[in-house]
Design a protein around this motif. Structure first.
Motif, PDB file in Angstrom:
ATOM      1  N   GLU A 288       0.797  -1.388   0.202  1.00 30.05           N
ATOM      2  CA  GLU A 288      -0.516   0.124  -0.225  1.00 30.05           C
ATOM      3  C   GLU A 288       0.466   1.548  -0.257  1.00 30.05           C
ATOM      4  O   GLU A 288       0.999   2.256  -0.215  1.00 30.05           O
ATOM      5  CB  GLU A 288      -0.883  -0.111   0.862  1.00 30.05           C
ATOM      6  N   LYS A 289       1.874   1.629   0.796  1.00 27.41           N
ATOM      7  CA  LYS A 289       2.729   2.421   0.703  1.00 27.41           C
ATOM      8  C   LYS A 289       2.931   2.755  -0.449  1.00 27.41           C
ATOM      9  O   LYS A 289       4.176   4.092  -0.738  1.00 27.41           O
ATOM     10  CB  LYS A 289       4.018   1.533   1.236  1.00 27.41           C
ATOM     11  N   GLU A 290       3.729   1.431  -1.171  1.00 25.51           N
ATOM     12  CA  GLU A 290       4.015   2.104  -3.112  1.00 25.51           C
ATOM     13  C   GLU A 290       3.500   3.137  -3.719  1.00 25.51           C
ATOM     14  O   GLU A 290       3.340   3.649  -4.891  1.00 25.51           O
ATOM     15  CB  GLU A 290       4.096   1.365  -4.068  1.00 25.51           C
ATOM     16  N   ALA A 291       1.608   3.118  -2.942  1.00 23.53           N
ATOM     17  CA  ALA A 291       0.854   3.931  -3.610  1.00 23.53           C
ATOM     18  C   ALA A 291       0.666   3.673  -5.576  1.00 23.53           C
ATOM     19  O   ALA A 291       0.470   4.820  -6.036  1.00 23.53           O
ATOM     20  CB  ALA A 291       1.236   5.549  -3.695  1.00 23.53           C
ATOM     21  N   VAL A 292       0.436   2.368  -5.607  1.00 22.67           N
ATOM     22  CA  VAL A 292       0.074   1.758  -7.282  1.00 22.67           C
ATOM     23  C   VAL A 292      -1.367   2.714  -7.406  1.00 22.67           C
ATOM     24  O   VAL A 292      -1.843   1.299  -7.168  1.00 22.67           O
ATOM     25  CB  VAL A 292       0.725   0.695  -7.278  1.00 22.67           C
ATOM     26  N   ALA A 293      -1.271   3.257  -8.247  1.00 22.77           N
ATOM     27  CA  ALA A 293      -2.506   3.742  -9.443  1.00 22.77           C
ATOM     28  C   ALA A 293      -2.460   2.676 -10.262  1.00 22.77           C
ATOM     29  O   ALA A 293      -1.803   2.181 -11.190  1.00 22.77           O
ATOM     30  CB  ALA A 293      -2.719   5.171  -9.630  1.00 22.77           C
ATOM     31  N   ILE A 294      -4.126   2.066 -10.170  1.00 25.71           N
ATOM     32  CA  ILE A 294      -4.111   0.930 -11.149  1.00 25.71           C
ATOM     33  C   ILE A 294      -5.796   1.167 -12.115  1.00 25.71           C
ATOM     34  O   ILE A 294      -6.064   2.137 -12.748  1.00 25.71           O
ATOM     35  CB  ILE A 294      -4.911  -0.635 -10.448  1.00 25.71           C
ATOM     36  N   ASP A 295      -5.042   0.406 -13.409  1.00 26.46           N
ATOM     37  CA  ASP A 295      -6.166   0.452 -14.209  1.00 26.46           C
ATOM     38  C   ASP A 295      -7.614  -0.132 -14.549  1.00 26.46           C
ATOM     39  O   ASP A 295      -8.183  -0.128 -15.317  1.00 26.46           O
ATOM     40  CB  ASP A 295      -5.345   0.839 -15.636  1.00 26.46           C
ATOM     41  N   GLN A 296      -7.007  -1.985 -14.144  1.00 26.26           N
ATOM     42  CA  GLN A 296      -7.709  -3.024 -14.449  1.00 26.26           C
ATOM     43  C   GLN A 296      -7.218  -3.260 -12.686  1.00 26.26           C
ATOM     44  O   GLN A 296      -6.601  -3.550 -12.364  1.00 26.26           O
ATOM     45  CB  GLN A 296      -7.442  -3.697 -15.821  1.00 26.26           C
ATOM     46  N   VAL A 297      -8.800  -4.318 -13.267  1.00 24.69           N
ATOM     47  CA  VAL A 297      -8.157  -5.587 -12.011  1.00 24.69           C
ATOM     48  C   VAL A 297      -9.094  -6.268 -12.736  1.00 24.69           C
ATOM     49  O   VAL A 297     -10.287  -6.416 -13.344  1.00 24.69           O
ATOM     50  CB  VAL A 297      -9.292  -5.124 -10.634  1.00 24.69           C
TER      51      VAL A 297
END
Lengths: 421, 164
Positions: A288-297
């Protein structure tokens, strides 16, 4: 010298009193399986053997699950060839659109595989059925062809790593988290050529669906197979699904292991594998700390498309809405799971949450179709591989996680655990 | 039997998805698959590879899916041999079964550089780096596997048993 679970099953099927690691043996097969991609190659090799028919019409399984419903003309031609072969050979267990599900969820569900059997499948995730206490391993198309012709295959008897699982996993820790943690620990070749034998008091807390997820990903540590002892839960599963009567093999007390690794399940956290190897794992708080924004699940696949996975996803998505930037694709692994999702109201939960609900297919997991990633895009996926280009463009990224983390991430728009939403 | 050619070198854990991405698996012809071999890690490979050339790579070569299309694509691209410290087990099995020569040799895999000219003698397992003059001894195959290799693959091996 004592034998492991896997060695005992192999010895029995090779007609030998005992086998030792490294020995080459020929063993009888209970089931030979292939999908639309691998059978297309296998049927050509099968013809070259000169065999008139398959060794046993009830022991060959052909599942058109990878590029179906047909994704393009070439895939349609491959499926047509497989279909024709299945008809010509009068294969009993042939699954096409309408009945088809993802092979490794479908075979246990249909009672085709059982404890104590040897199963080969021309698909690397064939190791899934080790959850039932079978020796089950992935092979290529030529092995499938020879298996269909002769009912036999050659094996180098594997040595083994014993994983003693203790303790009870916390609420959001699933089989997927346990296996990702293990792969993170030993690496993608940590069990190369070996069996991964899962034992210990902790396995009583793992549902069959958890165990299927774990055995499924044994190949991601390079293993020949993953296997659980067939306890009451596994035996009950086999009987409920009308499988052949389970035959139970337990490792000898003096069985020799290359390594023994103890894992306290109560200490594990939801785990995410970062690109581009399944061994690049981080516990959820670090992820969570990496704050990875995502486009798809993507929630589905032979690893996590079972009813308990759908249940977890529905529980998190119900009454919420996915992030506006996240395309959320949910794929039940079989028609039976699909129908159960309809009956339980999960489909309504998913659709109201802004997700799409697909027919069963392997589709996006291997970058086939139904959710291909563009360059630079990131996907949190409950599938099993995050190699370069696995789900699309070669500079897209796949983060492997449990259904709980995937559903929570869909809502958050970034990698997030279920306790953070 | 020997092969000699130029070396293409890659790192650890070269997986079957980069050897031949699944988007090309809607066909099974080796010649067609060879056009896209290694495309996601080396766009030039398929254009530049010559018959007899050699792939040298790091550990766990061929990890991932069971697709026989992977060794088939490499074989049909003209590659004479793949040398690595270790191979993923299904890839190893598939290579033996389809008659795609592979060699396990950690020292050679580490030493040999991209562009070196290398020859491999399959009967002795001796790998010679012609560029540097250094030789290496690869692990021999178990007798049973050597028989499959000598017959040109599992189908021919099993068919010959039917004839016997």
């Amino acid at each position: 010298m004592g034998m492991t679970m896997t060695q005992k099953i192999i010895a029995e099927h090779a007609g030998l009193d005992s086998v030792r690691a490294g020995q080459l043996v020929e063993a009888d097969l209970d089931i030979v399986m292939g999908n639309d991609i691998t059978t297309a190659v296998a049927l050509k090799e099968f013809k070259k053997t000169g065999a008139k028919g398959v060794f046993d019409k009830e022991k060959v399984v052909i599942v058109l699950d990878h590029f179906t419903p047909n994704k393009d003309i070439k895939a349609a031609e491959q499926c047509k060839a497989c279909r024709g072969f299945a008809m010509d050979m009068d294969v009993k267990h042939f699954y096409d659109v309408g009945e088809v599900g993802i092979e490794h969820a479908l075979l246990p569900e249909k009672g085709i595989v059982s404890a104590g059997q040897i199963i080969i499948g021309a698909d690397s995730h064939t190791c899934t059925y080790g959850a039932l206490g079978a020796f089950s391993t992935g092979v290529g198309s030529t092995d499938m062809a020879i298996g269909m012709a002769t009912g036999k295959a050659w094996f180098k008897v594997p040595s083994a790593i014993k994983f003693i699982l203790t303790g009870k996993p916390a609420k959001w820790v699933s089989g997927k988290d346990v296996i990702l943690h293990i792969i993170g620990l030993i690496g993608v070749d940590g069990a190369l050529y070996k069996s991964m034998e899962f034992v210990g008091n902790g396995i009583q807390y793992l549902s069959m669906d958890d165990r299927f997820s774990m055995a499924n990903m044994a190949i991601e540590a390079g293993a020949k197979n993953g296997i659980f002892p067939a306890d009451d839960k596994a035996v009950e599963y086999c009987r409920e699904h009308g499988a052949k009567e389970p035959v139970i093999y337990e490792a000898d007390e003096d069985a020799v292991y290359d390594e023994v690794i103890t894992i306290d399940l109560s200490e594990l956290k939801p785990t995410v594998a970062f690109p581009h190897l399944p061994e690049n794992t981080k516990p959820i708080d670090e992820a969570e700390k990496e704050a990875v924004a995502i486009d798809q699940v993507v929630i589905g696949s032979c690893t996590n498309g079972r009813i308990s996975d759908m249940e977890v996803a529905a529980g998190i998505l119900r009454g919420r809405h996915v992030h506006k930037n996240v395309r959320t694709i949910i794929i039940p692994a079989t028609q039976e799971i699909y129908l159960e999702c309809v009956k339980r109201g999960y489909v309504e939960d998913f659709i109201k949450a802004g997700a799409v609900f697909s027919v069963p297919t392997c589709g996006p997991c291997l970058g086939g179709y139904m959710g291909i990633l563009a360059s630079g895009e990131r996907c949190v996926s409950t599938t099993n591989r995050n190699f370069v280009g696995r789900m699309g463009a070669k500079d897209s990224e796949v983060y492997l996680a449990s259904p709980a983390v995937a559903a929570a991430s869909a809502i958050a728009g970034r990698i997030a655990g279920p306790e953070s939403i | 039997m020997t092969t000699e050619g130029r070396v293409f070198k890659y790192g650890d854990n070269v997986d079957t998805d980069v050897i031949i991405p699944a988007r090309y698996l809607n066909v099974s012809s080796g010649e067609e698959l060879a056009k896209y071999c290694m495309i996601d890690i080396d766009e030039d490979f398929a254009k530049e590879v010559q018959p007899g050339d050699i792939i040298v790579a790091g550990k766990n070569f061929g990890c991932g899916s069971s697709r026989e299309h992977a060794p088939l694509a490499i074989k049909c691209a003209g590659v004479g041999c793949v040398i690595a410290p270790s191979f993923a087990r299904i890839f190893y099995r598939n290579s033996i079964n389809i008659g795609m020569p592979i060699m396990e040799c950690p020292e050679a895999a580490e030493d040999i550089k991209a562009g070196d000219r290398v020859s491999v003698d399959f009967s002795t397992g001796v790998i010679t780096n012609i560029t540097t003059g250094k030789t290496y001894q690869a692990e021999p195959f178990p007798e049973f596997m050597q028989k499959i290799i000598d017959k040109g693959g599992l189908v021919k091996y099993v068919s010959s048993q039917f004839e016997d």
